[in-house]
Design a protein around this motif. Sequence first.
Motif, short mmCIF file in Angstrom:
data_model
loop_
_atom_site.label_atom_id
_atom_site.label_comp_id
_atom_site.label_asym_id
_atom_site.label_seq_id
_atom_site.Cartn_x
_atom_site.Cartn_y
_atom_site.Cartn_z
N SER A 17 0.83 -1.20 0.00
CA SER A 17 0.00 0.00 0.00
C SER A 17 0.87 1.26 0.00
CB SER A 17 -1.02 -0.01 1.15
OG SER A 17 -0.40 -0.08 2.40
N THR A 18 2.03 1.21 0.66
CA THR A 18 2.97 2.33 0.59
C THR A 18 3.47 2.51 -0.85
OG1 THR A 18 3.67 2.04 2.89
CG2 THR A 18 5.17 3.26 1.45
N PHE A 19 3.76 1.39 -1.52
CA PHE A 19 4.15 1.44 -2.93
C PHE A 19 3.06 2.15 -3.74
CE2 PHE A 19 3.85 -0.42 -7.18
CZ PHE A 19 5.12 -0.16 -7.69
N TYR A 20 1.83 1.74 -3.55
CA TYR A 20 0.71 2.32 -4.30
C TYR A 20 0.60 3.83 -4.03
CZ TYR A 20 -4.07 2.96 -6.05
OH TYR A 20 -5.18 3.38 -6.73
N PHE A 21 0.64 4.22 -2.76
CA PHE A 21 0.50 5.63 -2.40
C PHE A 21 1.74 6.45 -2.76
CE2 PHE A 21 -2.76 4.00 0.71
CZ PHE A 21 -3.85 4.56 0.06
N SER A 22 2.85 5.80 -3.10
CA SER A 22 4.06 6.51 -3.55
C SER A 22 3.95 6.92 -5.01
CB SER A 22 5.30 5.63 -3.37
OG SER A 22 5.55 5.43 -2.00
N ILE A 24 2.27 4.01 -14.73
CA ILE A 24 2.49 4.45 -13.35
C ILE A 24 3.59 5.50 -13.30
CG2 ILE A 24 3.14 3.74 -11.03
CD1 ILE A 24 2.18 0.92 -11.78
N SER A 25 3.30 6.60 -12.62
CA SER A 25 4.32 7.61 -12.35
C SER A 25 4.44 7.75 -10.83
CB SER A 25 3.95 8.95 -12.99
OG SER A 25 2.75 9.46 -12.44
N GLY A 26 5.63 8.14 -10.41
CA GLY A 26 5.89 8.29 -8.98
C GLY A 26 7.24 7.72 -8.64
N VAL A 27 7.44 7.44 -7.37
CA VAL A 27 8.72 6.91 -6.90
C VAL A 27 8.54 5.51 -6.35
CG1 VAL A 27 9.63 9.22 -6.37
CG2 VAL A 27 8.50 7.90 -4.59
N ILE A 28 9.64 4.78 -6.32
CA ILE A 28 9.64 3.46 -5.68
C ILE A 28 10.10 3.69 -4.25
CG2 ILE A 28 10.64 1.14 -5.71
CD1 ILE A 28 11.19 1.61 -8.73
N PRO A 29 9.26 3.36 -3.27
CA PRO A 29 9.62 3.65 -1.88
C PRO A 29 10.67 2.69 -1.33
CG PRO A 29 7.56 2.45 -1.93
CD PRO A 29 7.95 2.71 -3.37
N ASP A 30 11.41 3.16 -0.34
CA ASP A 30 12.42 2.32 0.32
C ASP A 30 11.84 1.03 0.87
OD1 ASP A 30 14.44 4.16 -0.18
OD2 ASP A 30 14.31 5.10 1.81
N GLU A 31 10.60 1.07 1.30
CA GLU A 31 9.95 -0.10 1.93
C GLU A 31 9.93 -1.32 1.01
OE1 GLU A 31 8.53 3.47 4.14
OE2 GLU A 31 8.78 3.00 2.02
N ILE A 32 10.05 -1.11 -0.29
CA ILE A 32 10.01 -2.23 -1.24
C ILE A 32 11.09 -3.26 -0.90
CG2 ILE A 32 11.52 -1.39 -3.08
CD1 ILE A 32 8.06 -2.75 -3.76
N GLY A 33 12.20 -2.81 -0.35
CA GLY A 33 13.30 -3.70 0.02
C GLY A 33 13.00 -4.59 1.21
N GLU A 34 11.84 -4.43 1.80
CA GLU A 34 11.45 -5.25 2.94
C GLU A 34 10.56 -6.43 2.54
OE1 GLU A 34 12.70 -4.90 5.93
OE2 GLU A 34 13.76 -3.05 5.45
N ALA A 54 6.60 5.18 -15.58
CA ALA A 54 7.27 6.48 -15.52
C ALA A 54 7.75 6.79 -14.11
CB ALA A 54 6.33 7.56 -16.04
N PHE A 55 8.46 5.86 -13.50
CA PHE A 55 9.00 6.10 -12.17
C PHE A 55 10.10 7.15 -12.23
CE2 PHE A 55 7.09 1.90 -11.58
CZ PHE A 55 6.37 2.13 -10.41
N THR A 56 10.20 7.94 -11.17
CA THR A 56 11.23 8.96 -11.08
C THR A 56 12.04 8.73 -9.82
OG1 THR A 56 9.70 10.44 -9.92
CG2 THR A 56 9.85 10.68 -12.31
N GLY A 57 13.18 9.41 -9.74
CA GLY A 57 14.01 9.29 -8.56
C GLY A 57 14.90 8.07 -8.62
N PRO A 58 15.75 7.95 -7.63
CA PRO A 58 16.70 6.83 -7.61
C PRO A 58 16.04 5.50 -7.27
CG PRO A 58 16.90 8.09 -5.60
CD PRO A 58 15.91 8.83 -6.47
#
Length: 172
Positions: free
Chosen positions: A86-91, A133-143, A156-160
């Motif tokens: 859900s954090t991924f989605y809201f990111s 999809i546009s937005g960022v990939i959150p750090d939480e994905i690594g969990e 269309a993800f942005t950021g590192p």
Amino acid sequence: NITGGNDTNMLLRPEEPEITQRINDDKIPTPTRYQSILNRISSIIDGQLLDEPNSPQSRALRWIVYDDDMQLDPKSDNLKQRYILSTFYFSTDTNSWSDDDGWIGDESECKWKGVTCNQFDAVSELKITANGISGVIPDEIGELQSLERLDLWKNAFTGPIPDTIGKLIFLK
């Protein structure tokens, strides 16, 4: 220990300063439920992000506590992965998804479009390609500890790319 600020009621919806509304007929979210869920996910979240009410992390936590029809027990095995997804989605810009079938819905996250789970109901694949999809990939994905495949091609993800991706030891 993350408290989400000095006031545990900080993330309550403004129209509900005191929680009294019933959810799913017999579930009443309480500050105790909120705190129990927060404690459960505290190892994967930066507590400062909860101070921002519109952060993806805050939005995901509020959804899990108040709006998620599943109303998972804070001890549920899949609570963390549901929060992460859900954090991924809201990111992302949620309006940019051409198909978000099931996401932030009332079924198991294993049934959300592009999510595959293994025999233990742990997320093993996240494959959301050419979905606008546009937005960022959150750090939480690594969990997502059981993740073997991450395919987000043609979006269309942005950021590192989050450094936490390096924690995904089963990623192929």
